[in-house]
Structure formats: structure tokens, C-alpha cells
Design a protein around this motif. Sequence first.
Motif, mmCIF file in Angstrom:
data_model
loop_
_atom_site.group_PDB
_atom_site.id
_atom_site.type_symbol
_atom_site.label_atom_id
_atom_site.label_comp_id
_atom_site.label_asym_id
_atom_site.label_seq_id
_atom_site.Cartn_x
_atom_site.Cartn_y
_atom_site.Cartn_z
ATOM 1 N N VAL A 190 49.135 37.947 41.819
ATOM 2 C CA VAL A 190 50.283 38.281 40.966
ATOM 3 C C VAL A 190 50.165 39.720 40.469
ATOM 4 N N PHE A 191 48.963 40.103 40.026
ATOM 5 C CA PHE A 191 48.724 41.464 39.546
ATOM 6 C C PHE A 191 49.077 42.482 40.634
ATOM 7 N N ASN A 192 48.662 42.193 41.852
ATOM 8 C CA ASN A 192 48.873 43.137 42.952
ATOM 9 C C ASN A 192 50.327 43.214 43.407
ATOM 10 N N VAL A 193 50.976 42.067 43.607
ATOM 11 C CA VAL A 193 52.330 42.094 44.172
ATOM 12 C C VAL A 193 53.357 42.628 43.182
ATOM 13 N N THR A 194 53.068 42.542 41.885
ATOM 14 C CA THR A 194 54.012 43.079 40.900
ATOM 15 C C THR A 194 53.811 44.569 40.670
ATOM 16 N N GLY A 195 52.720 45.110 41.202
ATOM 17 C CA GLY A 195 52.451 46.532 41.018
ATOM 18 C C GLY A 195 51.889 46.870 39.654
ATOM 19 N N ALA A 196 51.333 45.867 38.954
ATOM 20 C CA ALA A 196 50.765 46.093 37.626
ATOM 21 C C ALA A 196 49.644 47.122 37.690
ATOM 22 N N LYS A 197 49.434 47.832 36.589
ATOM 23 C CA LYS A 197 48.420 48.885 36.540
ATOM 24 C C LYS A 197 47.798 48.938 35.148
ATOM 25 N N GLY A 198 46.516 49.241 35.099
ATOM 26 C CA GLY A 198 45.854 49.469 33.827
ATOM 27 C C GLY A 198 45.408 48.215 33.113
ATOM 28 N N LEU A 199 46.347 47.316 32.857
ATOM 29 C CA LEU A 199 46.050 46.046 32.202
ATOM 30 C C LEU A 199 47.227 45.107 32.373
ATOM 31 N N ALA A 200 46.963 43.809 32.308
ATOM 32 C CA ALA A 200 48.014 42.787 32.378
ATOM 33 C C ALA A 200 47.379 41.441 32.088
ATOM 34 N N ARG A 201 48.223 40.453 31.779
ATOM 35 C CA ARG A 201 47.751 39.083 31.567
ATOM 36 C C ARG A 201 48.665 38.141 32.345
ATOM 37 N N VAL A 202 48.063 37.185 33.061
ATOM 38 C CA VAL A 202 48.819 36.217 33.852
ATOM 39 C C VAL A 202 48.645 34.835 33.226
ATOM 40 N N ASP A 203 49.770 34.164 32.951
ATOM 41 C CA ASP A 203 49.753 32.867 32.270
ATOM 42 C C ASP A 203 50.053 31.729 33.238
ATOM 43 N N PHE A 204 49.342 30.620 33.052
ATOM 44 C CA PHE A 204 49.457 29.454 33.937
ATOM 45 C C PHE A 204 49.672 28.166 33.143
ATOM 46 N N MET A 205 50.255 27.174 33.803
ATOM 47 C CA MET A 205 50.190 25.783 33.373
ATOM 48 C C MET A 205 49.498 25.010 34.484
ATOM 49 N N ILE A 206 48.556 24.141 34.107
ATOM 50 C CA ILE A 206 47.868 23.292 35.073
ATOM 51 C C ILE A 206 48.464 21.894 34.965
ATOM 52 N N GLU A 261 39.150 26.840 39.020
ATOM 53 C CA GLU A 261 39.034 28.138 38.357
ATOM 54 C C GLU A 261 39.144 29.285 39.362
ATOM 55 N N GLU A 262 38.509 29.130 40.503
ATOM 56 C CA GLU A 262 38.578 30.158 41.542
ATOM 57 C C GLU A 262 40.000 30.304 42.065
ATOM 58 N N SER A 263 40.712 29.191 42.189
ATOM 59 C CA SER A 263 42.099 29.222 42.640
ATOM 60 C C SER A 263 42.977 29.969 41.639
ATOM 61 N N ILE A 264 42.742 29.728 40.348
ATOM 62 C CA ILE A 264 43.497 30.414 39.294
ATOM 63 C C ILE A 264 43.256 31.914 39.357
ATOM 64 N N LEU A 265 41.996 32.311 39.507
ATOM 65 C CA LEU A 265 41.653 33.735 39.566
ATOM 66 C C LEU A 265 42.265 34.413 40.788
ATOM 67 N N ARG A 266 42.189 33.741 41.947
ATOM 68 C CA ARG A 266 42.774 34.310 43.173
ATOM 69 C C ARG A 266 44.271 34.511 43.005
ATOM 70 N N THR A 267 44.933 33.502 42.460
ATOM 71 C CA THR A 267 46.385 33.584 42.280
ATOM 72 C C THR A 267 46.747 34.677 41.283
ATOM 73 N N ALA A 268 45.986 34.762 40.200
ATOM 74 C CA ALA A 268 46.255 35.778 39.181
ATOM 75 C C ALA A 268 46.113 37.188 39.753
ATOM 76 N N LYS A 269 45.081 37.398 40.563
ATOM 77 C CA LYS A 269 44.891 38.710 41.196
ATOM 78 C C LYS A 269 46.045 39.028 42.134
#
Length: 308
Positions: free
Chosen positions: A238-254, A228-236
Motif C-alpha cells: 500500500v505504501f509503495n503503490v500510493t507513492g507515499a514518502k517520508g512517513l505513513a500509517r496503514v490501517d487494517f481490520m482483521i 503478521e507477516e501478511s499484514i506487513l507485506r500488504t502494508a508495504k
Amino acid sequence: MVVSVVYGGKEEGNASAHNAKDIAEALISRGYDVHLMEFGDNIISKLKEIRTDVVYVCVQGKGYGDGTFQAMLEHEKIPFTGSGMRAACLINDKILCKLLFDRFGISTPKWDILSKKQFLEGNYHFEDFGFPFVAKAPTQGGSNGIEIIRSIDDISRIENVFGFDDPIMIERFIIGDYCTVGFYERNGQIVALPVVQFLYPAKEDKIFITGQAGKHTVIKCDFPSELEESILRTAKNVFNVTGAKGLARVDFMIDEKNHTPYVLEINAVPSLRRTSSVSQGAATMPQEAAFAGIHYEDMIEDILKSAF
């Protein structure tokens, strides 16, 4: 304060309209002067006519929420929710996102670019890429422009995807659990919502692409804490490198074999529709917020304020 909640989209128009309606009702309950407005050729004139202070962006898809509307608002210097033109454009193009993920070492399923010319001339070696894989229209959302290619016998189905885009993307088919992480801005800080996953009533109902088809129950994930911590770190990341702002959702497959979390995509205009825990569509950020004890109206208002 005059708030215009603008919705619209070609393939995703219906979802956008429902999303906008729930958002408008939440803001009205908080005392805002809210106007629901459908995106059209004269949208800027309409916004100015009612002296709009801020736009709540609900438009979705190619030619709408892919930076098109955001660019118009930036040009007119009208504040709006969510990512700016540049980030929205990048996020809405799955091929550009994949290039960025590779550049920053973000784990994502094996992928490639396929042009219609290559496909029609029959000079792409699908056997070398490997089966099964998913053919995706890079600018589409939801379940639009997606085909699962399980074997050489399914290759003709790729032609359906070219009805949306050219070139398209092909991506390794991951079997495992679908999960998602939402983010939104509150008082200048980015809040990470709990990781949620889907439970399906029957195995044959399970959709391994985006989790956006088939009736399912959304639950707070029961993964090991390290995963779970790995998913959260990766999602953050993705949010940062794409330049997202305000809100966003990151989707994963495990991946069910090696338990590796693979990023599928990021959504710059995720659904904010008020829903129950049992859904016919994708998991929504309000469901995630509920697990964190965050009231729907509070999140909607925080996202509005982030526009400034």
C-alpha cells in the motif's frame, strides 16, 4: 537550520495543533531553530519571512494536508516532510485509494460509491449491497463523516455524511480486530514499525471502523506470525503503490471469521503525538516505535531529515 512546524485543519485542527506541539518540542531538544505556525492565507509569506529551511507538515484534512499545502510548498521549492502533492491528494481520497487497491489486488472491504442524488431519489438498492455497512466521507479523517448503517432503519443517518462530501463511499462493516502499521524514512531507507492492535476495556466500547473512538490500550500484536507477516507485506505494498514518502500509517481490520486482513486506509499525515500506552485517540506511530526500542526524538529527527 530553521524548521517551521505548520499545523491546521478544519475538523482535525485540534489534533493537528497537539501533534505539532510535541514535534516542535522534540526538535528544539535537538538544537533546531523551530517555529510553530498555523496554516493561513499568508502562510508562504510567513515561511519566507523567517527564512524557513524546511517545513514539518502537520496540517490535516481536506483543504490542508490533502495535497493543498504540499502543492504550495512544491511550487515555492521549499523542502517539507512526508508525501508530495500527488500522493497526499490520492491518499486523502478514500475512493481513489479503493480504486487503486482493487487495481493492484490489495484486499479491502467490499465498497461502492453513493451520490447525494442517488440517495435523495431513493434509487440505490442498499439491500443488494448488504447490511451492515459503513458510510464514509472520502476526504475526512479521524471519526469525522462516518456512520454505521446496521439496517434499513438507519438509512437516514447517511444524510449526515453528505454534510462532508458528495459523492461518499459505503463499505462493508468488518467485525474483528483493528490494527495498524507505521512507516518512516531513516537514512534513505523505509522502516516498518511493529504491527499494533487495540484492546478495549469492554466489548461495547469496541469501534470496528477506524479504532479512533473509545478509550483503549495499544499493544504489540499477538497474531500468528504468518498473519503478521501478511499484514506487513500488504502494508508495504500500500505504501509503495500510493507513492507515499517520508512517513505513513496503514490501517487494517482483521475479520474475526476468516482472519483475513482488510486494508481500510492509509494516512499520509499520521499522528506523531507523544502518548502513553493508554489512549483516547488512534494508535500513533510513537507508540509503535517504542515497541521497537526507537526513541521519540530520533524518529522525529529522522523524518525531518527525509525532507531533503
